[in-house]
Design an enzyme around this catalytic site. Sequence first.
Site, mmCIF file in Angstrom:
data_model
loop_
_atom_site.group_PDB
_atom_site.id
_atom_site.type_symbol
_atom_site.label_atom_id
_atom_site.label_comp_id
_atom_site.label_asym_id
_atom_site.label_seq_id
_atom_site.Cartn_x
_atom_site.Cartn_y
_atom_site.Cartn_z
ATOM 1 N N GLU A 146 3.690 -8.224 10.763
ATOM 2 C CA GLU A 146 2.266 -8.269 10.437
ATOM 3 C C GLU A 146 1.426 -8.946 11.525
ATOM 4 O OE1 GLU A 146 1.767 -9.978 6.591
ATOM 5 O OE2 GLU A 146 2.707 -8.286 5.554
ATOM 6 N N GLU A 192 -4.202 -8.466 5.085
ATOM 7 C CA GLU A 192 -3.839 -7.343 5.949
ATOM 8 C C GLU A 192 -5.038 -6.676 6.605
ATOM 9 O OE1 GLU A 192 -1.097 -4.611 4.177
ATOM 10 O OE2 GLU A 192 0.506 -6.118 4.237
ATOM 11 N N GLU A 220 -4.005 -9.432 -0.690
ATOM 12 C CA GLU A 220 -3.460 -8.551 0.343
ATOM 13 C C GLU A 220 -4.566 -7.896 1.166
ATOM 14 O OE1 GLU A 220 -0.413 -8.222 1.335
ATOM 15 O OE2 GLU A 220 0.392 -9.563 -0.209
ATOM 16 N N ALA A 244 -1.054 -3.318 1.306
ATOM 17 C CA ALA A 244 -0.184 -3.460 0.135
ATOM 18 C C ALA A 244 0.662 -4.711 0.289
ATOM 19 C CB ALA A 244 0.708 -2.227 -0.027
ATOM 20 N N ARG A 286 8.256 -0.373 9.984
ATOM 21 C CA ARG A 286 9.129 -0.473 8.818
ATOM 22 C C ARG A 286 10.557 -0.222 9.273
ATOM 23 N NH1 ARG A 286 6.566 -3.337 4.986
ATOM 24 N NH2 ARG A 286 4.549 -2.400 4.372
#
Length: 217
Positions: A150, A103, A99, A82, A70
């Site tokens: 990701e 993910e 999601e 998320a 992040r």
Amino acid sequence: MSEEIHDLFAPQPVVERWERFDGRCWAVRSDEVSLPSGETVVRDYVVHPGAVGIAALDDRDRMLLINQYRHPVGSYLWEAPAGLLDKPGEDPLAAAKRELIEEAGLVADSWAVLLDYLNSPGGSSESFRCYLARGLRAAPDGRPVGEAEEADMPARWVDLDDALTLVLGGQLQNPTAVMGVLACHAARRAGWTGLRPADAPWPVRDGLTQSGRVFAG
């Protein structure tokens, strides 16, 4: 429990509005607001699309955490799956299911609303809904290949009691992970009773949308 204790959605009149920034994922706005006292103040805030998260628990009460970089905080955080509600009009449960596949490469047989919260109400219009997902299994096509941050997201299954220790020790700081862990502990103590159905109304989200506080791209 007192029925008088509840949040009230009651936007105050906006005298003037300035759109400061219009980005890919959110905007920045300044509103001159008329308060009940008669005073007017200017408040800056992020106009956010909203988001959903998933506390995914296996049959051993282990929570799935994924690790993602992040940039705003310069950190690799362990998080619950998320994502943004960045498709206008998308059903939040459908977004959560998407999601979880994107993910984690998982689908779930059982869904419930774990909790709703406003992520940073002093500076952002972000509304967040966290679901509890159980009855997990691999998605038929696995996890799609991710892009950018990701592309590589290591995953770990963490015992719920160990996750609580990590939260209280400050080792987990992502808000979805923190709130998901705490809420799962509370729900487990109650025997998983009292959770709202996955399609439960989300009145705060509706109010934000109707008042133009949800970023629509």
